[in-house]
Design an enzyme around this catalytic site. Sequence first.
Site, short mmCIF file in Angstrom:
data_model
loop_
_atom_site.label_atom_id
_atom_site.label_comp_id
_atom_site.label_asym_id
_atom_site.label_seq_id
_atom_site.Cartn_x
_atom_site.Cartn_y
_atom_site.Cartn_z
N HIS A 197 -9.60 1.16 4.47
CA HIS A 197 -8.34 1.30 5.20
C HIS A 197 -8.58 2.25 6.37
O HIS A 197 -9.36 3.21 6.25
CB HIS A 197 -7.26 1.85 4.26
CG HIS A 197 -5.91 1.87 4.91
ND1 HIS A 197 -5.54 2.87 5.77
CD2 HIS A 197 -4.89 0.99 4.86
CE1 HIS A 197 -4.31 2.61 6.22
NE2 HIS A 197 -3.90 1.47 5.68
N GLU A 226 -5.99 -5.00 10.27
CA GLU A 226 -4.92 -4.05 10.52
C GLU A 226 -5.25 -3.28 11.80
O GLU A 226 -6.02 -2.32 11.77
CB GLU A 226 -4.81 -3.04 9.38
CG GLU A 226 -4.47 -3.64 8.04
CD GLU A 226 -3.85 -2.60 7.11
OE1 GLU A 226 -2.67 -2.76 6.79
OE2 GLU A 226 -4.52 -1.61 6.78
N ASN A 278 0.88 -1.18 0.00
CA ASN A 278 0.00 0.00 0.00
C ASN A 278 0.91 1.21 0.00
O ASN A 278 1.49 1.57 1.02
CB ASN A 278 -0.89 -0.03 1.26
CG ASN A 278 -1.71 1.24 1.41
OD1 ASN A 278 -1.77 2.06 0.50
ND2 ASN A 278 -2.32 1.42 2.58
N TRP A 279 1.07 1.84 -1.17
CA TRP A 279 2.04 2.93 -1.30
C TRP A 279 1.50 4.26 -0.78
O TRP A 279 2.22 5.25 -0.77
CB TRP A 279 2.49 3.04 -2.76
CG TRP A 279 3.32 1.86 -3.21
CD1 TRP A 279 3.74 0.82 -2.42
CD2 TRP A 279 3.82 1.59 -4.52
NE1 TRP A 279 4.48 -0.07 -3.16
CE2 TRP A 279 4.54 0.37 -4.45
CE3 TRP A 279 3.74 2.26 -5.74
CZ2 TRP A 279 5.18 -0.19 -5.57
CZ3 TRP A 279 4.38 1.70 -6.85
CH2 TRP A 279 5.09 0.49 -6.76
N LYS A 280 0.23 4.27 -0.38
CA LYS A 280 -0.38 5.49 0.16
C LYS A 280 -0.11 6.69 -0.76
O LYS A 280 0.02 6.51 -1.96
CB LYS A 280 0.10 5.72 1.60
CG LYS A 280 -0.09 4.45 2.45
CD LYS A 280 0.00 4.66 3.92
CE LYS A 280 -0.18 3.31 4.64
NZ LYS A 280 -0.24 3.41 6.08
N GLY A 340 2.03 2.08 10.77
CA GLY A 340 3.02 3.15 10.66
C GLY A 340 3.68 3.53 11.98
O GLY A 340 4.36 4.56 12.07
N GLU A 389 -7.05 4.67 7.51
CA GLU A 389 -6.86 6.10 7.22
C GLU A 389 -8.09 6.67 6.52
O GLU A 389 -8.45 7.84 6.71
CB GLU A 389 -5.58 6.29 6.39
CG GLU A 389 -4.34 6.12 7.27
CD GLU A 389 -3.10 5.57 6.58
OE1 GLU A 389 -3.00 5.65 5.35
OE2 GLU A 389 -2.24 5.03 7.31
N GLY A 401 2.63 -1.30 4.32
CA GLY A 401 2.73 0.13 4.05
C GLY A 401 4.18 0.54 3.86
O GLY A 401 4.78 0.33 2.81
N GLY A 402 4.78 1.11 4.90
CA GLY A 402 6.13 1.67 4.83
C GLY A 402 7.14 0.76 4.14
O GLY A 402 7.88 1.21 3.24
N SER A 449 2.86 -2.33 10.40
CA SER A 449 4.30 -2.41 10.67
C SER A 449 4.91 -3.78 10.37
O SER A 449 5.79 -4.24 11.10
CB SER A 449 4.61 -1.98 12.11
OG SER A 449 4.22 -0.63 12.31
P1 PGA Z 1 2.53 0.09 7.71
O1 PGA Z 1 1.12 0.35 6.99
O2 PGA Z 1 3.05 -1.22 7.16
O3 PGA Z 1 3.37 1.25 7.34
O4 PGA Z 1 2.25 0.00 9.17
C1 PGA Z 1 0.21 -0.68 6.75
C2 PGA Z 1 -1.02 -0.13 6.08
O5 PGA Z 1 -1.37 1.03 6.34
O6 PGA Z 1 -1.67 -0.82 5.28
#
Ligand code: PGA
Length: 248
Positions: free
Chosen positions: A95, A166, A9-11, A172, A97, A232-233, A211
């Site tokens: 998600h 999640e 997930n490159w956001k 994050g 967010e 994500g990251g 994470s």
């Molecule tokens: P993260 O993000 O791996 O940076 O914690 C996961 C996500 O938001 O899907």
Amino acid sequence: MRQPLVVGNWKMNGSLQFISNLLHSIQSNIDDKISCEIGVCVPFVYVGLAIDVAGKSSIKVGAQTVSEHTSGAYTGEVSASMLEELGCHWVLVGHSERRQLFNEVNEQLVTKVMAAQRAGLIPIYCVGETEAERKSGDTFSVIEKQINALIDNESINLTNLVLAYEPVWAIGTGLTATPDEAQEAHAFIRQLVKNKAGDLADKLRILYGGSVKADNAETLFHQEDIDGGLIGGASLDANAFISICQMA
Ligand code: PGA
């Protein structure tokens, strides 16, 4: 047998150059040590580019959200059929967010899942509790509400769906659910689906996100009900992402 799946997930990150470089390096590192399915969910404006670069490789491109509407006066929105026409495979729905920053709620998210499925996309529906909800002992009731909103709807096709657990406090933050905590939530989610849809639940993939890094992926992916990860990251670094794919 569920084929493991790892989705980046490159956001809201990247540029034309960055996205192209990252995809090229992921692609060139895919080897026979990787048996999982691989996806990347990119910002809307890069979907076309990512699909071109991914070409005939095994990487399947997705988007990070989608409109619940088919077409019309919805300034700024992107419909599922537009994504499908470009060649999108997945779309993230719900998600945390989107839930927290854009006030998306279960009822609306279910209509997004339906819109995605109608257009032929595979929605990845995300659930998870906040830190406050976990501290107050509400983890399972929160997850249950989020999952039931979806599976109680008769129009949802459970064979054309991926779920992602999640925990919001792990996204994050560098904090990860322990493999046992994650497995407990995944088994709970699978049981909810089983109560509704019987053996179909055994075919449904449930990803863990929050994470996930190259050094914790292996023990998480070892758990019975964890079928891969939503990353994500670490998905913004080709080497880290490839290592995670190898663990799956
Ligand atoms: P993260 O993000 O791996 O940076 O914690 C996961 C996500 O938001 O899907």
